[in-house]
Design an enzyme around this catalytic site. Structure first.
Site, short mmCIF file in Angstrom:
data_model
loop_
_atom_site.label_atom_id
_atom_site.label_comp_id
_atom_site.label_asym_id
_atom_site.label_seq_id
_atom_site.Cartn_x
_atom_site.Cartn_y
_atom_site.Cartn_z
N LYS A 78 0.84 -1.20 0.00
CA LYS A 78 0.00 0.00 0.00
C LYS A 78 0.88 1.25 0.00
O LYS A 78 1.86 1.33 0.74
CB LYS A 78 -0.90 -0.02 1.23
CG LYS A 78 -1.91 1.11 1.31
CD LYS A 78 -2.81 0.93 2.53
CE LYS A 78 -3.83 2.04 2.64
NZ LYS A 78 -4.74 1.86 3.80
N SER A 152 -9.34 2.23 2.45
CA SER A 152 -8.36 2.88 1.61
C SER A 152 -7.31 1.92 1.00
O SER A 152 -6.53 2.34 0.15
CB SER A 152 -7.62 3.96 2.41
OG SER A 152 -6.91 3.42 3.51
N SER A 176 -10.06 0.22 6.68
CA SER A 176 -9.38 0.33 5.39
C SER A 176 -8.80 -0.97 4.84
O SER A 176 -8.43 -1.03 3.68
CB SER A 176 -8.27 1.38 5.46
OG SER A 176 -8.82 2.67 5.54
#
Length: 448
Positions: A78, A152, A176
């Site tokens: 990420k 996210s 997330s």
């Protein structure tokens, strides 16, 4: 030549350890998959093709190859965690395009275990929202590319669901990891506080944000979590075989309804656990009426802290407003009073029950689109109405999982959430494994 795309991390590592395949062959196959599919999916902000192949050769030459738990396994990271030699953009034009000098500790642990970082995945700006889009791209759900992958950690979840990598690294501050995993039909676990090193942005969103794995099987999720935690995550031999499981179908956030596919999934998962010998009852945690306000305060305050030092003129309007709203809450949130009160309120419930089973989401993810160009209220409303189930467990700091279970009318995956008390990561993974055995899911989206 055997194609290793679509294999699990456990299978790949075993084959590399036994020298049935080289890390270069494995990584090259996955890079080809990324090149083939990512134009449709938008999972990656940056692909490290040449560097990944060179690092795969380095793994293949290691003397301890046979002892590496993730030998030659491609992994995506990420884009809010530092990868040496790559910039960390966090989905924004306001962050510096400067290569990181060192790996984040979680990335370093993955590499030490033999994993090869093939790229950095897309996130919404500053990892604020439950949809992933912005100046660096839009991450779509591989099962239904008209829909957002979620956020996210949307790019990481999409990369795994599309078979571009067997595992990916993400993190979870208000859902997330669990939100995109539930959308994309992959497994994840947000560990409890202190199990995996955090070090996410500036202060881990006041200690609420945790790093964790995204995978297509419970076994892979357990393996990756063990590497990240630096210790094997396994159930104690003297642990009871049966669990006391509470099933709750209502939203923790007042006024938000949960759609039928998600309540049905939770009911059917409960039925399988009953057949497995567990004690399962309907019971709702005593969520306080103030939970929605506390969630909003912590959510916006975390963004306010993360935005400090950035050129606000380069931030999207929704991010600027989110940070501005959070400014008034930062001082109060820092005290941790609301989180401590929530823990005290919920502890008796988790003394009576070992595990809480809920729907993972309230409804399917919103349509993919330029959410970063839309108003703040519209974004907050969309996020709240589809993903109200996750925030309480960031506020408490307790472990929680998203597990694929069932399908939506569209054919995309549905999912349930498992929540446990502190230190119960191994027990949650065990229950998730039982659900997987009883009702296996298709591990990757049909994209051919």
């Amino acid at each position: 030549m055997t194609n290793w795309v679509g294999r699990t991390a456990v299978e790949i590592a075993a084959a590399v350890q036994e020298k049935r395949v080289t890390p270069r062959e494995v990584v090259a196959g996955h890079l080809a998959r990324i090149q083939q599919l990512d134009g449709r999916i938008g999972a990656f902000r940056a692909v490290r093709a040449e560097r990944a192949l060179a690092e795969a050769d380095e793994v293949g030459a290691r003397d301890d190859l046979a002892e590496l738990p993730l030998a030659g396994v491609p992994v995506a990271v990420k884009d809010n965690l530092a990868v040496r030699g790559e910039s960390t953009r966090i989905g924004s034009a306001a962050t510096p395009d400067v290569p990181a000098e060192q790996d984040h500790v979680t990335v370093a642990r993955l590499r030490s275990a033999g994993a090869v970082v093939v790229g950095l995945t897309n996130v919404p700006e500053l990892c604020v929202f439950g949809t992933t889009e912005g100046v660096h791209g839009t991450a779509r759900n591989p099962w239904d590319t008209t829909r957002t992958a979620g956020g996210s950690s949307g790019g990481s979840a999409a990369a795994v669901a599309a078979g571009m990598v067997p595992i990916a690294l993400g993190n979870d501050g208000m859902g997330s990891l669990r939100i995109p995993a539930a959308n994309c039909g992959v497994v994840t676990i947000k560990p409890g506080r202190g199990v995996v090193p955090a070090g996410i942005s500036d202060g881990d969103w006041f200690g609420m944000s945790e790093n964790g794995p995204l995978a297509t099987t419970v076994e892979d999720a357990r393996l990756m979590l063990s590497v990240l935690a630096g210790t094997d995550v396994v159930v104690r031999q003297d642990a009871p075989a049966t669990r006391r499981v509470a099933v709750s179908l209502r939203s923790p956030i007042a006024g938000v309804t949960v759609g039928k596919p998600y309540t049905t999934a939770a009911r059917e998962a409960a039925g399988l656990l009953i057949k497995g010998g567990h004690q399962v009852r309907r019971a709702d945690p005593p969520y306080p009426a103030t939970l929605s306000f506390a969630s909003l305060a912590h959510w916006t305050a975390g963004t306010c802290v993360d935005a400090q030092g950035l050129d606000v003129r380069l931030l999207a309007r929704r991010t600027r407003v989110h940070a501005a709203v959070g400014r008034r809450f930062v001082r109060t949130v820092r005290t941790g009073t609301a989180r401590e009160e929530l823990r005290r309120r919920l502890e008796p419930f988790f003394a009576e029950y070992d595990v809480l089973l809920t729907p993972a989401l309230a409804r399917r993810s919103p349509k993919a689109g330029p959410w970063h160009e839309r108003g703040w209220l519209r974004n907050v409303a969309a996020n709240t109405t589809y993903s109200p189930m996750t925030p309480p467990w960031n506020l408490t700091g307790w472990p929680a999982m998203a597990v694929p279970f069932g399908t939506l009318p569209s054919g995309a995956p549905c999912a349930v959430q498992l929540v446990g008390r502190p230190g119960s990561e191994a027990e949650l993974l065990e229950l998730a494994g039982q659900l997987e055995s009883a009702r296996p899911w298709r591990r990757t989206a049909p994209l051919e």
